[in-house]
Design an enzyme around this catalytic site. Structure first.
Site, PDB file in Angstrom:
ATOM      1  N   GLU A 276      11.902  -9.969   1.602  1.00  0.00           N
ATOM      2  CA  GLU A 276      11.196  -8.727   1.958  1.00  0.00           C
ATOM      3  C   GLU A 276      12.124  -7.544   1.726  1.00  0.00           C
ATOM      4  O   GLU A 276      13.304  -7.610   2.106  1.00  0.00           O
ATOM      5  CB  GLU A 276      10.794  -8.801   3.440  1.00  0.00           C
ATOM      6  CG  GLU A 276      10.126  -7.542   3.958  1.00  0.00           C
ATOM      7  CD  GLU A 276       9.797  -7.652   5.443  1.00  0.00           C
ATOM      8  OE1 GLU A 276       9.265  -8.689   5.884  1.00  0.00           O
ATOM      9  OE2 GLU A 276      10.095  -6.685   6.171  1.00  0.00           O
TER      10      GLU A 276
ATOM     11  N   ARG B 194       5.034  11.076  -2.433  1.00  0.00           N
ATOM     12  CA  ARG B 194       4.780  10.739  -1.027  1.00  0.00           C
ATOM     13  C   ARG B 194       6.075  10.835  -0.214  1.00  0.00           C
ATOM     14  O   ARG B 194       7.059  10.154  -0.547  1.00  0.00           O
ATOM     15  CB  ARG B 194       4.274   9.293  -1.024  1.00  0.00           C
ATOM     16  CG  ARG B 194       4.238   8.654   0.305  1.00  0.00           C
ATOM     17  CD  ARG B 194       4.051   7.138   0.191  1.00  0.00           C
ATOM     18  NE  ARG B 194       3.947   6.609   1.520  1.00  0.00           N
ATOM     19  CZ  ARG B 194       4.353   5.397   1.873  1.00  0.00           C
ATOM     20  NH1 ARG B 194       4.859   4.562   0.989  1.00  0.00           N
ATOM     21  NH2 ARG B 194       4.235   5.019   3.114  1.00  0.00           N
TER      22      ARG B 194
ATOM     23  N   PRO C  78       0.790  -1.222   0.000  1.00  0.00           N
ATOM     24  CA  PRO C  78       0.000   0.000   0.000  1.00  0.00           C
ATOM     25  C   PRO C  78       0.829   1.283   0.000  1.00  0.00           C
ATOM     26  O   PRO C  78       1.889   1.344   0.630  1.00  0.00           O
ATOM     27  CB  PRO C  78      -0.806  -0.102   1.307  1.00  0.00           C
ATOM     28  CG  PRO C  78      -0.049  -1.052   2.150  1.00  0.00           C
ATOM     29  CD  PRO C  78       0.588  -2.026   1.212  1.00  0.00           C
ATOM     30  N   ASN C  79       0.306   2.249  -0.697  1.00  0.00           N
ATOM     31  CA  ASN C  79       0.868   3.604  -0.807  1.00  0.00           C
ATOM     32  C   ASN C  79       2.123   3.688  -1.674  1.00  0.00           C
ATOM     33  O   ASN C  79       2.612   4.784  -1.944  1.00  0.00           O
ATOM     34  CB  ASN C  79       1.151   4.219   0.579  1.00  0.00           C
ATOM     35  CG  ASN C  79      -0.099   4.307   1.430  1.00  0.00           C
ATOM     36  OD1 ASN C  79      -1.076   4.919   1.002  1.00  0.00           O
ATOM     37  ND2 ASN C  79      -0.101   3.669   2.587  1.00  0.00           N
TER      38      ASN C  79
ATOM     39  N   TYR D  91      11.446   8.653   0.996  1.00  0.00           N
ATOM     40  CA  TYR D  91      11.426   7.631  -0.060  1.00  0.00           C
ATOM     41  C   TYR D  91      12.065   8.073  -1.379  1.00  0.00           C
ATOM     42  O   TYR D  91      12.185   7.264  -2.292  1.00  0.00           O
ATOM     43  CB  TYR D  91       9.976   7.174  -0.316  1.00  0.00           C
ATOM     44  CG  TYR D  91       9.339   6.570   0.912  1.00  0.00           C
ATOM     45  CD1 TYR D  91       9.860   5.408   1.488  1.00  0.00           C
ATOM     46  CD2 TYR D  91       8.236   7.160   1.512  1.00  0.00           C
ATOM     47  CE1 TYR D  91       9.291   4.859   2.626  1.00  0.00           C
ATOM     48  CE2 TYR D  91       7.648   6.615   2.647  1.00  0.00           C
ATOM     49  CZ  TYR D  91       8.181   5.465   3.203  1.00  0.00           C
ATOM     50  OH  TYR D  91       7.617   4.919   4.326  1.00  0.00           O
TER      51      TYR D  91
ATOM     52  N   ALA E 108       3.207  -0.761   4.702  1.00  0.00           N
ATOM     53  CA  ALA E 108       2.643  -0.703   6.060  1.00  0.00           C
ATOM     54  C   ALA E 108       2.167  -2.071   6.553  1.00  0.00           C
ATOM     55  O   ALA E 108       2.176  -2.333   7.766  1.00  0.00           O
ATOM     56  CB  ALA E 108       1.497   0.306   6.097  1.00  0.00           C
TER      57      ALA E 108
ATOM     58  N   HIS F 142      12.594  -3.094   1.788  1.00  0.00           N
ATOM     59  CA  HIS F 142      12.118  -1.759   2.150  1.00  0.00           C
ATOM     60  C   HIS F 142      13.064  -0.724   1.573  1.00  0.00           C
ATOM     61  O   HIS F 142      14.294  -0.908   1.626  1.00  0.00           O
ATOM     62  CB  HIS F 142      12.062  -1.591   3.673  1.00  0.00           C
ATOM     63  CG  HIS F 142      11.117  -2.561   4.301  1.00  0.00           C
ATOM     64  ND1 HIS F 142       9.752  -2.399   4.246  1.00  0.00           N
ATOM     65  CD2 HIS F 142      11.336  -3.739   4.926  1.00  0.00           C
ATOM     66  CE1 HIS F 142       9.172  -3.426   4.828  1.00  0.00           C
ATOM     67  NE2 HIS F 142      10.112  -4.257   5.244  1.00  0.00           N
ATOM     68  N   LEU F 143      12.490   0.346   1.069  1.00  0.00           N
ATOM     69  CA  LEU F 143      13.305   1.452   0.558  1.00  0.00           C
ATOM     70  C   LEU F 143      14.035   2.124   1.715  1.00  0.00           C
ATOM     71  O   LEU F 143      15.237   2.383   1.652  1.00  0.00           O
ATOM     72  CB  LEU F 143      12.402   2.473  -0.148  1.00  0.00           C
ATOM     73  CG  LEU F 143      11.747   1.990  -1.445  1.00  0.00           C
ATOM     74  CD1 LEU F 143      10.537   2.855  -1.787  1.00  0.00           C
ATOM     75  CD2 LEU F 143      12.752   2.009  -2.589  1.00  0.00           C
TER      76      LEU F 143
ATOM     77  N   ASN G 138       7.644  -5.858  -1.060  1.00  0.00           N
ATOM     78  CA  ASN G 138       7.680  -4.731  -0.140  1.00  0.00           C
ATOM     79  C   ASN G 138       6.261  -4.607   0.405  1.00  0.00           C
ATOM     80  O   ASN G 138       5.394  -4.017  -0.231  1.00  0.00           O
ATOM     81  CB  ASN G 138       8.099  -3.439  -0.854  1.00  0.00           C
ATOM     82  CG  ASN G 138       8.222  -2.274   0.115  1.00  0.00           C
ATOM     83  OD1 ASN G 138       7.739  -2.345   1.251  1.00  0.00           O
ATOM     84  ND2 ASN G 138       8.850  -1.198  -0.322  1.00  0.00           N
TER      85      ASN G 138
ATOM     86  N   ARG H  43      13.692   4.150  12.003  1.00  0.00           N
ATOM     87  CA  ARG H  43      12.494   4.995  12.000  1.00  0.00           C
ATOM     88  C   ARG H  43      11.672   4.758  13.283  1.00  0.00           C
ATOM     89  O   ARG H  43      12.203   4.263  14.267  1.00  0.00           O
ATOM     90  CB  ARG H  43      11.706   4.719  10.720  1.00  0.00           C
ATOM     91  CG  ARG H  43      12.544   5.039   9.461  1.00  0.00           C
ATOM     92  CD  ARG H  43      11.751   4.849   8.193  1.00  0.00           C
ATOM     93  NE  ARG H  43      10.604   5.756   8.140  1.00  0.00           N
ATOM     94  CZ  ARG H  43       9.591   5.611   7.268  1.00  0.00           C
ATOM     95  NH1 ARG H  43       9.605   4.612   6.396  1.00  0.00           N
ATOM     96  NH2 ARG H  43       8.589   6.466   7.271  1.00  0.00           N
TER      97      ARG H  43
HETATM   98  C1  DQA Z   1       8.379   0.885   3.518  1.00  0.00           C
HETATM   99  C2  DQA Z   1       8.524   1.090   5.035  1.00  0.00           C
HETATM  100  C3  DQA Z   1       7.186   0.926   5.741  1.00  0.00           C
HETATM  101  O1  DQA Z   1       7.336   1.135   7.145  1.00  0.00           O
HETATM  102  C4  DQA Z   1       6.188   1.954   5.229  1.00  0.00           C
HETATM  103  O2  DQA Z   1       4.921   1.747   5.803  1.00  0.00           O
HETATM  104  C5  DQA Z   1       6.110   1.987   3.745  1.00  0.00           C
HETATM  105  C6  DQA Z   1       7.316   1.813   2.942  1.00  0.00           C
HETATM  106  C7  DQA Z   1       9.689   1.153   2.759  1.00  0.00           C
HETATM  107  O3  DQA Z   1       9.803   0.705   1.624  1.00  0.00           O
HETATM  108  O4  DQA Z   1      10.595   1.821   3.290  1.00  0.00           O
HETATM  109  O5  DQA Z   1       5.048   2.269   3.174  1.00  0.00           O
HETATM  110  O6  DQA Z   1       8.005  -0.459   3.288  1.00  0.00           O
END
Ligand code: DQA
Length: 147
Positions: A99, A19, A11-12, A24, A78, A101-102, A75, A108
């Site tokens: 898995e 964003r 998501p997102n 990011y 959330a 993450h960027l 990825n 964080r």
């Molecule tokens: C994320 C890190 C997550 O905590 C966050 O909710 C994201 C992006 C990342 O790629 O850094 O939406 O997965």
């Protein structure tokens, strides 16, 4: 036979580029997909992409497509920190999954420090920006050639 990896964006991530660019970066999701596709094709790999803001759609995709590919890069965004359903879907497949993450989720907010998915994945890459995806591709390739 061509080696194929499924890349799942949670998501997102469809809003990348506009964003929280301080976290990011400025790349859009299309930019990321194009860069990693180019990298993959140089390694004789094919990538299939899926993005969804909906937990159940990600679960369905892992069930329906996950078992037909050689590896999964996910990825969960959330959902990383909330979804037992996605964790169980990953656990249900024999397809090796990494898995990504960027951002570095460990530098964080505390709620991002826990991943439901990571324990059932082959590994996790966090904090390298777009290179997290490239490292995951390489990791999966090395895993497949050593098994
Ligand atoms: C994320 C890190 C997550 O905590 C966050 O909710 C994201 C992006 C990342 O790629 O850094 O939406 O997965």
């Amino acid at each position: 036979m061509t080696t194929t990896f499924l890349v799942i964006h949670g998501p997102n991530l469809n809003a990348l580029g506009k964003r929280e660019t301080d976290v990011y970066g400025n790349n859009t999701l299309d930019d990321i997909n194009e860069t990693i596709s180019t990298f993959a094709s140089k390694n004789n790999l094919e990538l299939t992409f899926f993005q969804s803001n909906h937990e159940g759609e990600i679960v369905d995709t892992i069930h329906n497509i996950g078992s037909t590919v050689d590896g999964i890069i996910i990825n969960p965004a959330a959902f990383t920190h909330t979804s037992v359903a996605i964790r169980d879907a990953i656990a249900s497949t024999d397809t090796p999954t990494i898995e990504v993450h960027l951002s570095n989720i460990y530098s964080r907010e505390e709620f991002r420090h826990h991943s439901y998915c990571a324990p059932v994945c082959l590994g996790q890459v966090s904090g390298l920006g777009i290179n997290s995806y490239l490292a995951a591709i390489q990791g999966l390739l090395l895993h497949l050639t050593s098994h």
